[in-house]
Design a protein around this motif. Structure first.
Motif, PDB file in Angstrom:
ATOM      1  N   GLY A   1       0.802  -1.221   0.000  1.00 58.42           N
ATOM      2  CA  GLY A   1       0.000   0.000   0.000  1.00 58.42           C
ATOM      3  C   GLY A   1       0.831   1.263   0.000  1.00 58.42           C
ATOM      4  N   SER A   2       1.920   1.264  -0.770  1.00 58.01           N
ATOM      5  CA  SER A   2       2.865   2.387  -0.738  1.00 58.01           C
ATOM      6  C   SER A   2       2.346   3.646  -1.410  1.00 58.01           C
ATOM      7  N   GLY A   3       1.373   3.521  -2.292  1.00 58.17           N
ATOM      8  CA  GLY A   3       0.792   4.695  -2.936  1.00 58.17           C
ATOM      9  C   GLY A   3       1.734   5.411  -3.892  1.00 58.17           C
ATOM     10  N   LEU A   4       2.638   4.670  -4.504  1.00 53.58           N
ATOM     11  CA  LEU A   4       3.582   5.275  -5.443  1.00 53.58           C
ATOM     12  C   LEU A   4       2.922   5.534  -6.794  1.00 53.58           C
ATOM     13  N   VAL A   5       3.381   6.553  -7.473  1.00 54.49           N
ATOM     14  CA  VAL A   5       3.016   6.741  -8.874  1.00 54.49           C
ATOM     15  C   VAL A   5       3.854   5.750  -9.680  1.00 54.49           C
ATOM     16  N   ILE A   6       3.200   4.942 -10.512  1.00 52.24           N
ATOM     17  CA  ILE A   6       3.942   3.966 -11.320  1.00 52.24           C
ATOM     18  C   ILE A   6       4.380   4.665 -12.604  1.00 52.24           C
ATOM     19  N   ASP A   7       5.524   5.341 -12.501  1.00 46.52           N
ATOM     20  CA  ASP A   7       6.004   6.171 -13.602  1.00 46.52           C
ATOM     21  C   ASP A   7       7.367   5.742 -14.133  1.00 46.52           C
ATOM     22  N   GLY A   8       7.963   4.706 -13.528  1.00 45.14           N
ATOM     23  CA  GLY A   8       9.257   4.229 -14.004  1.00 45.14           C
ATOM     24  C   GLY A   8      10.434   5.076 -13.583  1.00 45.14           C
ATOM     25  N   ILE A   9      10.210   6.030 -12.688  1.00 48.35           N
ATOM     26  CA  ILE A   9      11.291   6.903 -12.216  1.00 48.35           C
ATOM     27  C   ILE A   9      11.667   6.496 -10.793  1.00 48.35           C
ATOM     28  N   TRP A  10      12.924   6.127 -10.604  1.00 46.10           N
ATOM     29  CA  TRP A  10      13.387   5.672  -9.294  1.00 46.10           C
ATOM     30  C   TRP A  10      13.802   6.890  -8.461  1.00 46.10           C
ATOM     31  N   GLY A  11      12.827   7.507  -7.831  1.00 42.73           N
ATOM     32  CA  GLY A  11      13.091   8.673  -7.004  1.00 42.73           C
ATOM     33  C   GLY A  11      13.163   8.317  -5.531  1.00 42.73           C
ATOM     34  N   THR A  12      13.116   9.342  -4.694  1.00 42.03           N
ATOM     35  CA  THR A  12      13.240   9.146  -3.246  1.00 42.03           C
ATOM     36  C   THR A  12      12.123   8.274  -2.688  1.00 42.03           C
ATOM     37  N   ASN A  13      10.893   8.518  -3.121  1.00 41.28           N
ATOM     38  CA  ASN A  13       9.764   7.734  -2.604  1.00 41.28           C
ATOM     39  C   ASN A  13       9.889   6.261  -2.983  1.00 41.28           C
TER      40      ASN A  13
END
Length: 274
Positions: A220-232
């Motif tokens: 349930g992390s609520g990440l945007v699935i955008d393919g960008i490995w950011g801080t979140n």
């Protein structure tokens, strides 16, 4: 090594074929680090064309499990001849044995459905080193159907099972493209030999989207699935890794990444959060 429904067929058409027949290369020259093809829907004509550049083998089953084709006739169980390289078939055997083991609570695997292995087109399919997975059925009645866009199911258990199946693919294949990757892969999971060895890379859109989807669906992390490995995404990945009890670096170690994929698959097939 191979079951009796497998045959080998060599097509010698130049240096690449000679190298393949001599066992000098398991991946077509220039393809080891090649990016996957983003559009890989295959026609009957493409799959019927003889493989010409490499030594290919023909099979109807993977380690005893039938492989069917449903794109032109849903539910068809007619035996079909598929082609790939010997090395890729060996990887397919390892993959299906992993799948049997990690999903053993579902019973044996009755059959799988594919959209193609060797296909007469450029890229990994043309090299005979790719698989498109449409559907898996187990003897206990469970199924997973990328063909039916299982990644987008409203049923969380089905989404977990999809990700579990994908995790098993990622144990044996470096480039794995799923329904989150792009629209061309909304109805199958593509796996190939490009970029081996297996590991998870932060600069890979496919790897990152898989990690984001796993974190969202299991934690349930609520990440945007955008393919960008950011801080979140990094923070979510750290939490996932810790919760699974994974030690070592899955970005550089194939064995660590394979172990992590096995643990994701185990949770997914059991419909458990992480």
């Amino acid at each position: 090594m191979f079951e009796n429904n497998v045959t080998r067929r060599g097509f010698v058409t130049g240096a690449a074929a000679v190298a393949g027949l001599a066992g000098l290369s398991t991946i077509a020259p220039g393809l080891a680090g090649a990016a996957p093809q983003t559009h890989d829907q295959h026609t009957e004509a493409e799959m019927a064309t003889e493989a010409g550049a490499l030594a290919m083998m023909t099979f109807q089953k993977i380690d005893g499990t039938p492989v069917y084709y449903w794109r032109s006739n849903r539910g068809n169980t007619t035996a079909r001849n598929w082609q790939c390289t010997d090395a890729f078939y060996n990887a397919l055997v390892a993959w299906i044995r992993d799948l049997r083991s990690l999903s053993s609570s579902y019973g044996s695997i009755s059959y799988i459905v594919s959209a193609g292995f060797y296909v007469n087109k450029p890229g990994q399919h043309g090299a005979g080193t790719a698989m498109d997975l449409d559907h898996v059925r187990w003897s206990g009645g469970n199924t997973i159907s990328p063909l039916d866009q299982a990644h987008a199911s409203t049923n969380a258990a089905i989404r977990k099972r999809y990700l579990a199946t994908e995790a098993v693919c990622r144990r044996r294949f470096r480039y794995v493209l799923d329904g989150w990757y792009n629209a061309d892969h909304h109805d199958h999971i593509h796996s190939d030999f490009g970029g081996m060895p297996v590991r998870v890379l932060k600069d890979s859109e496919s790897d990152t989207k898989f990690v984001q989807a796993v974190c969202n669906n299991f934690r349930g992390s609520g990440l945007v699935i955008d393919g960008i490995w950011g801080t979140n995404t990094q923070n979510a990945f750290n939490g996932l890794k810790s919760a699974l009890g994974v030690t070592g670096d899955p970005h550089t170690s194939s064995s660590v990444w394979q172990s992590m994929c096995s643990k994701i698959a185990t949770k997914g097939f059991a419909n458990q959060n992480i």
